[in-house]
Write an enzyme that holds these catalytic residues in place. Structure first.
Site, PDB file in Angstrom:
ATOM      1  N   ASP A  66       0.827  -1.231   0.000  1.00 59.29           N
ATOM      2  CA  ASP A  66       0.000   0.000   0.000  1.00 59.29           C
ATOM      3  C   ASP A  66       0.849   1.263   0.000  1.00 59.29           C
ATOM      4  OD1 ASP A  66       0.682  -0.320   2.727  1.00 59.29           O
ATOM      5  OD2 ASP A  66      -1.329   0.193   3.467  1.00 59.29           O
ATOM      6  N   GLY A 176      -1.871  -5.328  18.226  1.00 57.70           N
ATOM      7  CA  GLY A 176      -0.586  -5.852  17.749  1.00 57.70           C
ATOM      8  C   GLY A 176      -0.706  -7.176  17.023  1.00 57.70           C
ATOM      9  N   GLY A 178      -1.754  -7.632  13.850  1.00 62.60           N
ATOM     10  CA  GLY A 178      -1.743  -7.535  12.385  1.00 62.60           C
ATOM     11  C   GLY A 178      -3.151  -7.464  11.805  1.00 62.60           C
ATOM     12  N   ASP A 226      -5.572   0.162   5.756  1.00 62.61           N
ATOM     13  CA  ASP A 226      -6.371  -0.204   6.929  1.00 62.61           C
ATOM     14  C   ASP A 226      -7.520   0.775   7.151  1.00 62.61           C
ATOM     15  OD1 ASP A 226      -4.448  -2.102   7.125  1.00 62.61           O
ATOM     16  OD2 ASP A 226      -3.483  -1.290   8.916  1.00 62.61           O
ATOM     17  N   TYR A 278       9.152  -2.206  10.212  1.00 63.87           N
ATOM     18  CA  TYR A 278       8.109  -1.687   9.306  1.00 63.87           C
ATOM     19  C   TYR A 278       8.596  -0.374   8.691  1.00 63.87           C
ATOM     20  CZ  TYR A 278       3.661  -0.135   7.406  1.00 63.87           C
ATOM     21  OH  TYR A 278       2.677   0.298   6.553  1.00 63.87           O
TER      22      TYR A 278
HETATM   23  C1  GLA Z   1       0.216  -2.377   8.452  1.00 65.23           C
HETATM   24  C2  GLA Z   1      -0.048  -0.975   7.901  1.00 65.23           C
HETATM   25  C3  GLA Z   1      -0.686  -1.052   6.525  1.00 65.23           C
HETATM   26  C4  GLA Z   1       0.088  -1.983   5.592  1.00 65.23           C
HETATM   27  C5  GLA Z   1       0.368  -3.327   6.270  1.00 65.23           C
HETATM   28  C6  GLA Z   1       1.253  -4.213   5.439  1.00 65.23           C
HETATM   29  O1  GLA Z   1      -0.995  -3.001   8.716  1.00 65.23           O
HETATM   30  O2  GLA Z   1      -0.891  -0.250   8.754  1.00 65.23           O
HETATM   31  O3  GLA Z   1      -0.788   0.241   5.971  1.00 65.23           O
HETATM   32  O4  GLA Z   1       1.281  -1.385   5.166  1.00 65.23           O
HETATM   33  O5  GLA Z   1       0.977  -3.156   7.539  1.00 65.23           O
HETATM   34  O6  GLA Z   1       0.623  -4.562   4.251  1.00 65.23           O
END
Ligand code: GLA
Length: 438
Positions: A66, A176, A178, A226, A278
């Site tokens: 994204d 946390g 995911g 998200d 990240y």
């Molecule tokens: C997290 C971030 C998203 C995206 C995902 C990986 O959830 O908030 O924006 O980058 O990781 O796809």
């Protein structure tokens, strides 16, 4: 106990306003609503006036694309974060109680209480930045950021000024994990700000404001996936979207629950390097964009990267490979959904996991073990880690008939290998953020 039995005791609340796109459909609520309302009554001695809800999400495929302007295919799940609130009773002060945070005893409940005058702004920006002494990444930074940024929009739109409030926040989206627990929190708060100010904002303004809040206040340079899916989701659909203007999200029907079971397997680990790694992947993609002279890494094709092979490191090459192949997999996954080809869909997910593990290097041994075990079980179409990685959850797509057996196999493997428990929950594609009571 199977995942069905483990799933929270959910109830349909009649009279609730439906999620966007599913007019009239009763929303099914999880235990956090009941827990949150009970805490509200216990903490504040009266009934709440507003309740809003925003779901977590699973990204079917299109991971770590994204923020490169790439494609994603997420759907929201039937697990929500709730904001339960009423006009404040103490002059000049809001009481915001986070039911899932900390272990401090507040009265007879567990949670953390934040006392602040909401009228002055929870975290007023100083020179465009959060004030000094403010704890970036704490739960308060998410709450303050989302409320203040949304309030700016409702004020501009002529909405009522925010008055002090008594509030409980309770969530069925594990933090946390995911599953976008932070976007669920941000959007539940943004829905409350709109409800209390009497203004309905344009969805993309809210999405961008909440993402911006996460950047500036929580310090996470996340993409837009998200916040977008939590806002725009329709029941029983995934959203296929290119993460750049003009976005153009497309609703893609998901298979019926008697054809496909979606399991979320929580590794219950969160490795300390998650946030830093990240940010470093986001940075690596930006460097590649500069080097390759592209506005978005997702605009570059693999052949052009191969032509510049001598100028980039092995790591950079692998990162670019993941992003480009993952974008292709998103399109292929949409085709599989249209054809009802669940085996093909599952294989794409498993290939996505391999790429996240080997090329993008955001998996961990716990997630790898869950995926490796799941995909060797009969009736499983495919599996992969979801979200940022380094712990959190994996999803497993399987035939409904094998849910019990896959779950048991995963739990037994996990306990034997890591001396701890993973949790397995069956989820369903759900709707978006909504005002439940106003
Ligand atoms: C997290 C971030 C998203 C995206 C995902 C990986 O959830 O908030 O924006 O980058 O990781 O796809």
């Amino acid at each position: 106990m199977g995942p069905e039995a483990q799933a929270p005791n959910r109830e349909a609340v009649s009279g609730s306003s439906a999620a966007p796109g599913s007019p009239g459909a009763p929303r099914v609520h999880g235990p956090a609503l009941r827990r949150g309302v009970a805490m509200f009554v216990q903490q504040f001695n009266r009934k709440p006036r507003w309740i809003t809800a925003a779901p977590g999400r699973v990204n079917l495929i299109g991971e770590h694309t994204d923020y490169t302007g790439g494609f994603v295919l997420p759907f929201t799940i039937d697990r929500d974060c709730y904001v339960i609130a009423a006009p404040g009773e103490i002059a000049g002060m809001s009481r915001i109680f986070a039911a899932d945070m900390g272990t401090a005893e507040v009265g007879a409940a567990h949670g953390e209480l934040w006392l602040a005058d909401i009228r002055k702004g929870l975290y007023p920006l100083v020179g465009g930045k959060p004030p000094s002494g403010f704890a970036r990444g704490s739960w308060k930074s998410y709450v303050g950021g989302a409320i203040d940024r949304t309030r700016e929009l409702t004020t501009k739109a002529g909405g009522k000024a925010l008055a002090n409030v008594d509030m409980v926040i309770a969530s069925d989206v594990p933090a946390g994990g995911g599953l976008a627990s932070s976007a669920a929190l941000e959007l539940a708060l943004a829905m409350w700000v709109q409800a209390t100010s009497g203004v309905e904002l344009a969805p993309w303004d809210v999405i961008k404001a909440c993402r911006e809040a996460e950047h500036s206040f929580a310090g996470v340079p996340c993409g837009v996936m998200d916040q977008a899916v939590v806002t725009l989701a329709q029941e029983n659909h995934a959203i296929m979207m290119r993460c750049r203007e003009p976005y153009k999200p497309v609703q893609v029907p998901m298979p019926a629950s008697d054809k496909l079971a979606i399991l979320v397997v929580n590794s219950n680990v969160r490795h300390a390097l998650a946030a830093g790694e990240y940010a470093s992947r986001v940075e690596a993609c930006k460097q590649l964009e500069t080097l390759l002279g592209a506005l978005y890494l997702s605009d570059v094709d693999l052949a052009s990267v191969e032509n510049r092979r001598s100028e980039i490191s092995e790591d950079q090459f692998n990162i670019a490979t993941h992003v480009m192949e993952e974008n292709t997999r998103v399109h292929a996954a949409v085709d599989c959904l249209k054809r009802g080809d669940l085996c093909g869909l599952g294989q794409l997910l498993t290939r996505s996991h391999d790429s996240l593990r080997d090329f993008y290097r955001v998996s961990c041994q716990e997630l790898d073990a869950i995926v490796a075990t799941a995909i060797t079980h009969s009736g499983v179409f495919g599996a992969r880690m979801v979200g940022g990685g380094f712990g959190g959850c994996a999803i497993v797509l399987c035939m409904p008939e094998v849910v019990e057996s896959v779950s048991r196999t995963l739990r037994d493997m996990y306990r034997a290998k890591f001396s701890r428990d993973c949790s397995v929950t069956r989820v369903n594609p759900a709707g978006g953020a909504a005002v439940i009571v106003k």
